[in-house]
Design an enzyme around this catalytic site. Structure first.
Site, PDB file in Angstrom:
ATOM      1  CB  THR A 184      -0.926   0.010   1.222  1.00 17.99           C
ATOM      2  OG1 THR A 184      -0.136  -0.104   2.425  1.00 17.99           O
ATOM      3  CG2 THR A 184      -1.901  -1.152   1.174  1.00 17.99           C
ATOM      4  CB  ALA A 242      -6.232  -7.196  -2.841  1.00 18.97           C
ATOM      5  CB  SER A 243      -5.987  -2.300  -0.012  1.00 17.81           C
ATOM      6  OG  SER A 243      -7.346  -2.590   0.224  1.00 17.81           O
ATOM      7  CG  ASN A 244      -7.244  -6.900   4.072  1.00 18.98           C
ATOM      8  OD1 ASN A 244      -7.361  -8.119   4.040  1.00 18.98           O
ATOM      9  ND2 ASN A 244      -7.069  -6.232   5.205  1.00 18.98           N
ATOM     10  CG  PHE A 245      -4.481 -10.481  -0.830  1.00 21.01           C
ATOM     11  CD1 PHE A 245      -4.769 -10.983  -2.089  1.00 21.01           C
ATOM     12  CD2 PHE A 245      -3.558  -9.458  -0.722  1.00 21.01           C
ATOM     13  CE1 PHE A 245      -4.145 -10.483  -3.218  1.00 21.01           C
ATOM     14  CE2 PHE A 245      -2.923  -8.942  -1.844  1.00 21.01           C
ATOM     15  CZ  PHE A 245      -3.219  -9.455  -3.096  1.00 21.01           C
ATOM     16  CE  LYS A 285      -0.879  -0.709   7.075  1.00 23.26           C
ATOM     17  NZ  LYS A 285      -0.827  -1.631   5.948  1.00 23.26           N
ATOM     18  CG  HIS A 321      -3.146  -1.651  10.730  1.00 23.36           C
ATOM     19  ND1 HIS A 321      -4.161  -0.825  10.300  1.00 23.36           N
ATOM     20  CD2 HIS A 321      -3.246  -2.793  10.011  1.00 23.36           C
ATOM     21  CE1 HIS A 321      -4.851  -1.455   9.353  1.00 23.36           C
ATOM     22  NE2 HIS A 321      -4.312  -2.638   9.153  1.00 23.36           N
ATOM     23  CG  HIS A 322       1.548  -4.167  12.978  1.00 24.17           C
ATOM     24  ND1 HIS A 322       2.668  -3.651  12.369  1.00 24.17           N
ATOM     25  CD2 HIS A 322       0.827  -4.770  11.992  1.00 24.17           C
ATOM     26  CE1 HIS A 322       2.651  -3.941  11.080  1.00 24.17           C
ATOM     27  NE2 HIS A 322       1.544  -4.615  10.823  1.00 24.17           N
ATOM     28  N   GLY A 375      -4.094   0.913   3.620  1.00 25.39           N
ATOM     29  CA  GLY A 375      -4.717   0.707   2.322  1.00 25.39           C
ATOM     30  C   GLY A 375      -6.147   0.211   2.466  1.00 25.39           C
ATOM     31  CB  THR A 376      -7.698  -2.228   4.802  1.00 23.91           C
ATOM     32  OG1 THR A 376      -6.845  -3.282   4.351  1.00 23.91           O
ATOM     33  CG2 THR A 376      -9.081  -2.782   5.080  1.00 23.91           C
TER      34      THR A 376
END
Length: 238
Positions: free
Chosen positions: A77, A100-103, A139, A135-136, A145-146
């Site tokens: 991202t 994909a920003s998230n799979f 990141k 997020h962690h 991105g999500t």
């Protein structure tokens, strides 16, 4: 499949475990310590590359794969200002590119429901809409991105909003994405519709990275034999 991993951080290591468990072969692992070795891989020895790196290197990695005829699956991202260039490269080289920003299958169902709810909520002006993502600490990009994909799903219905903004709830003409970074958080995304009398929330909380890895390996297998630019909606028929 003979899989080249470009990016060997937490996500790359989880993808490796998932791919090996499914009987695939990892033929190479590229990270910041051996970037020059990427040039060893071509369509002759690689079935697919799975790329999870940083914003500053993602487009270069994707470009290399596309020009070499290597199908590439990317989840990086922060580089999407060059996405149209990647699409053009894919077309020029008759390649295969899956982004994909998230799979996670669950996250993509979340995207689907998010768009549907936004299409209904837009008519109820008493509700303000906002996004929160957590997020962690490692990141790099903010917002995620999500989070951006979630915002785009809402903005497709909210024509009175001119775009999204990061961590600025006072900007009323744009959709705010609040980003938080905490230890050991895999990924949390929550859309909130708030009025004076109540609140509606749609959320997704990831417990492990396994769902992301499963989706990335699934996308790599799905991309075999295809040509063009694809995403999770194509694979999941959403």
């Amino acid at each position: 499949m003979k899989i080249l991993l470009i990016g060997y951080g937490k996500m790359g290591k989880t993808i490796e475990q998932t791919a090996l468990a499914k009987g695939h072969q990892i033929i190479g692992k590229i990270d910041h310590s051996n970037t020059q070795e990427l040039r060893k891989y071509t369509a002759a020895n690689t079935d697919v590359a799975i790329e999870f790196t940083h914003p500053e290197s993602a487009f270069s990695n994707i470009s290399y794969c596309l020009t070499q005829g290597i199908p590439v699956v990317s989840g990086s991202t922060g580089w999407l200002d060059k996405y149209e260039q990647a699409e053009a490269l894919c077309a020029e080289n008759k390649g295969a590119f899956f982004y994909a920003s998230n799979f996670s299958v669950g996250v993509n169902l979340f995207f689907h429901f998010n768009e549907y709810i936004a299409s209904k909520m837009k008519d109820y002006k008493e509700y303000s809409v906002a996004i929160r993502e957590v997020h962690h600490l490692q990141k790099v990009d903010k917002p995620s991105g999500t989070g951006i994909t979630t915002a785009e799903g809402i903005l497709s219905s909210y024509k009175d909003l001119s775009g999204w903004v990061s961590d600025n709830p006072e900007e009323k003409t744009k959709l705010n994405i609040a980003s938080e970074r905490e230890p050991d958080v895999v990924g949390t995304h929550i859309v909130t519709y708030s009025s004076e009398v109540d609140k509606i929330e749609l959320g997704h909380i990831a417990h492990t990275r396994a769902g992301f890895a499963e989706g990335a390996v699934m996308a790599a297998a799905w991309l075999q034999g295809r040509q063009g630019v694809y995403g999770m909606k194509d694979m999941l028929n959403l």
